[in-house]
Scaffold this motif. Structure first.
Motif, PDB file in Angstrom:
ATOM      1  N   ARG A 253     -12.973  13.778   7.643  1.00  0.00           N
ATOM      2  CA  ARG A 253     -12.717  12.486   8.293  1.00  0.00           C
ATOM      3  C   ARG A 253     -13.307  11.311   7.534  1.00  0.00           C
ATOM      4  N   ASP A 254     -14.528  11.460   6.992  1.00  0.00           N
ATOM      5  CA  ASP A 254     -15.250  10.291   6.492  1.00  0.00           C
ATOM      6  C   ASP A 254     -15.650  10.345   5.018  1.00  0.00           C
ATOM      7  N   ILE A 255     -15.373  11.460   4.313  1.00  0.00           N
ATOM      8  CA  ILE A 255     -15.714  11.533   2.883  1.00  0.00           C
ATOM      9  C   ILE A 255     -14.450  11.701   2.034  1.00  0.00           C
ATOM     10  N   LEU A 256     -13.632  12.692   2.387  1.00  0.00           N
ATOM     11  CA  LEU A 256     -12.390  12.919   1.645  1.00  0.00           C
ATOM     12  C   LEU A 256     -11.189  12.228   2.291  1.00  0.00           C
ATOM     13  N   PHE A 257     -11.345  11.796   3.548  1.00  0.00           N
ATOM     14  CA  PHE A 257     -10.320  11.012   4.265  1.00  0.00           C
ATOM     15  C   PHE A 257      -8.973  11.741   4.326  1.00  0.00           C
ATOM     16  N   VAL A 258      -8.993  12.986   4.831  1.00  0.00           N
ATOM     17  CA  VAL A 258      -7.758  13.777   4.892  1.00  0.00           C
ATOM     18  C   VAL A 258      -7.379  14.155   6.325  1.00  0.00           C
ATOM     19  N   GLY A 259      -8.190  13.797   7.319  1.00  0.00           N
ATOM     20  CA  GLY A 259      -7.810  13.994   8.708  1.00  0.00           C
ATOM     21  C   GLY A 259      -7.747  15.452   9.151  1.00  0.00           C
ATOM     22  N   PRO A 260      -7.177  15.700  10.356  1.00  0.00           N
ATOM     23  CA  PRO A 260      -7.134  17.066  10.886  1.00  0.00           C
ATOM     24  C   PRO A 260      -6.278  18.010  10.054  1.00  0.00           C
ATOM     25  N   GLU A 261      -5.205  17.489   9.429  1.00  0.00           N
ATOM     26  CA  GLU A 261      -4.391  18.359   8.580  1.00  0.00           C
ATOM     27  C   GLU A 261      -5.207  18.839   7.379  1.00  0.00           C
ATOM     28  N   GLY A 262      -5.940  17.916   6.776  1.00  0.00           N
ATOM     29  CA  GLY A 262      -6.791  18.301   5.650  1.00  0.00           C
ATOM     30  C   GLY A 262      -7.901  19.241   6.074  1.00  0.00           C
ATOM     31  N   LEU A 263      -8.451  19.017   7.278  1.00  0.00           N
ATOM     32  CA  LEU A 263      -9.477  19.921   7.784  1.00  0.00           C
ATOM     33  C   LEU A 263      -8.942  21.340   7.920  1.00  0.00           C
ATOM     34  N   GLY A 264      -7.716  21.457   8.426  1.00  0.00           N
ATOM     35  CA  GLY A 264      -7.123  22.787   8.554  1.00  0.00           C
ATOM     36  C   GLY A 264      -7.010  23.485   7.208  1.00  0.00           C
ATOM     37  N   LEU A 265      -6.589  22.727   6.187  1.00  0.00           N
ATOM     38  CA  LEU A 265      -6.480  23.310   4.845  1.00  0.00           C
ATOM     39  C   LEU A 265      -7.851  23.669   4.286  1.00  0.00           C
ATOM     40  N   MET A 266      -8.842  22.843   4.553  1.00  0.00           N
ATOM     41  CA  MET A 266     -10.188  23.116   4.064  1.00  0.00           C
ATOM     42  C   MET A 266     -10.780  24.351   4.741  1.00  0.00           C
ATOM     43  N   ARG A 267     -10.526  24.512   6.029  1.00  0.00           N
ATOM     44  CA  ARG A 267     -11.004  25.712   6.709  1.00  0.00           C
ATOM     45  C   ARG A 267     -10.242  26.950   6.251  1.00  0.00           C
ATOM     46  N   ALA A 268      -8.985  26.756   5.836  1.00  0.00           N
ATOM     47  CA  ALA A 268      -8.184  27.891   5.397  1.00  0.00           C
ATOM     48  C   ALA A 268      -8.527  28.327   3.980  1.00  0.00           C
ATOM     49  N   ALA A 269      -9.004  27.404   3.149  1.00  0.00           N
ATOM     50  CA  ALA A 269      -9.225  27.707   1.730  1.00  0.00           C
ATOM     51  C   ALA A 269     -10.201  28.864   1.500  1.00  0.00           C
ATOM     52  N   PRO A 270     -11.389  28.898   2.150  1.00  0.00           N
ATOM     53  CA  PRO A 270     -12.272  30.046   1.933  1.00  0.00           C
ATOM     54  C   PRO A 270     -11.625  31.362   2.339  1.00  0.00           C
ATOM     55  N   ALA A 271     -10.876  31.336   3.426  1.00  0.00           N
ATOM     56  CA  ALA A 271     -10.233  32.565   3.880  1.00  0.00           C
ATOM     57  C   ALA A 271      -9.124  32.991   2.924  1.00  0.00           C
ATOM     58  N   LEU A 272      -8.467  32.032   2.273  1.00  0.00           N
ATOM     59  CA  LEU A 272      -7.453  32.388   1.281  1.00  0.00           C
ATOM     60  C   LEU A 272      -8.092  33.145   0.120  1.00  0.00           C
ATOM     61  N   GLY A 273      -9.200  32.627  -0.385  1.00  0.00           N
ATOM     62  CA  GLY A 273      -9.909  33.327  -1.444  1.00  0.00           C
ATOM     63  C   GLY A 273     -10.410  34.681  -0.984  1.00  0.00           C
ATOM     64  N   ALA A 274     -10.932  34.736   0.239  1.00  0.00           N
ATOM     65  CA  ALA A 274     -11.462  35.997   0.758  1.00  0.00           C
ATOM     66  C   ALA A 274     -10.362  37.024   0.984  1.00  0.00           C
ATOM     67  N   SER A 275      -9.234  36.591   1.513  1.00  0.00           N
ATOM     68  CA  SER A 275      -8.157  37.551   1.785  1.00  0.00           C
ATOM     69  C   SER A 275      -7.582  38.101   0.486  1.00  0.00           C
ATOM     70  N   SER A 276      -7.545  37.300  -0.565  1.00  0.00           N
ATOM     71  CA  SER A 276      -7.067  37.784  -1.862  1.00  0.00           C
ATOM     72  C   SER A 276      -7.974  38.891  -2.383  1.00  0.00           C
TER      73      SER A 276
END
Length: 421
Positions: A253-276
């Motif tokens: 919200r306040d550093i990268l300015f990407v909103g809830p959609e960006g938050l969803g992608l950021m929360r998904a990114a670690p799991a993407l690496g982990a699932s691979s």
């Protein structure tokens, strides 16, 4: 004839599907509760970034308190009762919480006390799921296939963790109540799948003991087995310090300015690496020098956390988060396999509960630590401080618990000889 793969076992397929959809539901809930709380604190209560960040820390504490109080009971329940019904009941209760979240979001009736209360109730429900589900796997899969089963189970967890935040964030941006309604339906489905597994009861060699004595017995067993204690506490303290995930709403919200959609992608990114990584380990599991690989993975997690704290590029941040998930998956896979293989079946529920408490404590208390540190040091300072702390913990644990370095393989008898010599 022994099956060649865990997926050849019908009960494991039900187990895998139940784990996938339950994790999908709960990950969506956790991500959105955090975002909703931070947004309500900023918009409805007029809090500053630092004050709202501190509320995220309190949210972690609200989820940890019932976890801390109920973990001994949850472990005992997994060892005394049919583990299917314990997990199914907890999933059903969590589904009701998700339905209530959907209703209150739709009615625009959320405030901080309600969000804290529902987060605490969610924590209380989830504490009963993990010990029972973790203890089910060794009962339905032959020991030689257990590391692969754990990798596949982790893949279900991580794959759902990839998809859920992204889907939840995208749907939430359009219909804010709908992701919680979807979670309620999924948790109901997970409940039915778990009940469909054949009846399972652990070997209750200590069932004649009174419940309190059984709880104490499980705690004493972990305390006396230095190898288990080292495995469990390594994750507890390393992840507790490197809790960057709790501050993702601040970065979004306040550093990268990407909103809830960006938050969803950021929360998904670690799991993407982990699932691979989990997919790779499901077919090519680690076999040698597993203890040292676990230690290296935790140290790498701390280093990547520092890099994330300094990043101001959204794409670079996503790449770092994916790498964090990948190295964390290596650590989780090794630690989970070692704990399950080292622990006798009659104590698996209680030991799994203690291990689950450590994992959740590292997450929920890590959120509190991150929130407090962010209020003092700022979000970037808190993340960098935590990453450095995780590296320090790894070095101390490698020295104080040489048993971790000596663990070479997943073969149960060989493992016991390695860590006790």
């Amino acid at each position: 004839m022994e099956p060649a793969s865990p997926l050849a076992i019908a009960d494991f397929r039900r187990y895998w599907c139940a784990r996938f959809i339950a994790v999908f539901a709960t990950m969506s809930m956790v991500v959105l509760i955090g975002y909703q709380l931070y947004d309500v604190a900023r918009e409805d209560y007029g809090m500053s970034v630092a004050e709202a960040s501190f509320q995220l820390g309190l949210l972690g504490l609200a989820q940890f308190i019932p976890l801390f109080l109920l973990t001994p009971v949850a472990g005992l329940a997994a060892d005394r009762f049919d583990r299917r019904y314990v997990a199914a009941f907890a999933n059903g209760l969590d589904g009701l919480i998700a339905a209530l979240l959907a209703l209150l979001t739709w009615a625009d009736a959320l405030n901080l006390p309600i969000l804290f209360t529902l987060a605490a109730a969610h924590g209380a429900a989830r504490v009963f799921v993990n010990p029972a589900m973790s203890a089910i796997a060794p009962n339905i899969v032959p020991a030689p296939l257990l590391p692969r089963a754990i990798a596949m189970s982790s893949m279900a967890w991580q794959t759902a963790s990839v998809i859920a935040p992204a889907v939840g964030g995208l749907v939430f941006a359009r219909y804010d109540w709908l992701p919680h309604a979807m979670s309620a339906l999924m948790l109901g489905g997970a409940m039915l799948l778990v009940i469909g597994i054949r009846p399972i009861k652990a070997n209750h060699t200590g069932q004649r003991l009174k419940p309190l004595r059984q709880i104490i017995e499980g705690m004493v067993y972990v305390w006396r087995e230095r190898f288990l204690l080292g495995c469990i506490t390594l994750d507890l303290f390393a992840v507790l310090l490197a809790g960057a995930t709790a501050l993702l709403p601040v970065f979004a919200r306040d550093i990268l300015f990407v909103g809830p959609e960006g938050l969803g992608l950021m929360r998904a990114a670690p799991a993407l690496g982990a699932s691979s990584v989990a997919l790779y380990l499901a077919f090519r599991p680690l076999e040698r020098k597993v203890g040292m690989k676990m230690l290296y993975a935790v140290a790498a997690f701390g280093a990547l956390t520092i890099a994330f704290g300094f990043s101001r590029s959204f794409l670079l941040s996503l790449a770092i988060l994916a790498m964090m998930g990948a190295v964390d998956m290596i650590s989780v896979f090794i630690r989970s396999s070692l704990v399950q293989l080292f622990t006798p079946d009659d104590k698996r529920g209680r030991v799994s509960a203690i291990s689950g408490l450590a994992i959740s404590a590292s997450n929920e208390l890590g959120e509190m630590q991150s929130g407090i540190a962010a209020a003092i040091l700022g979000a970037t300072g808190a993340v960098v401080f935590g990453g450095a702390g995780a590296i320090l913990v790894t070095l101390v644990w490698a020295w104080y618990f040489p048993e971790l370095r000596r663990a070479n393989s997943f073969e149960p008898q060989e493992l016991k000889r390695e860590v006790t010599t």
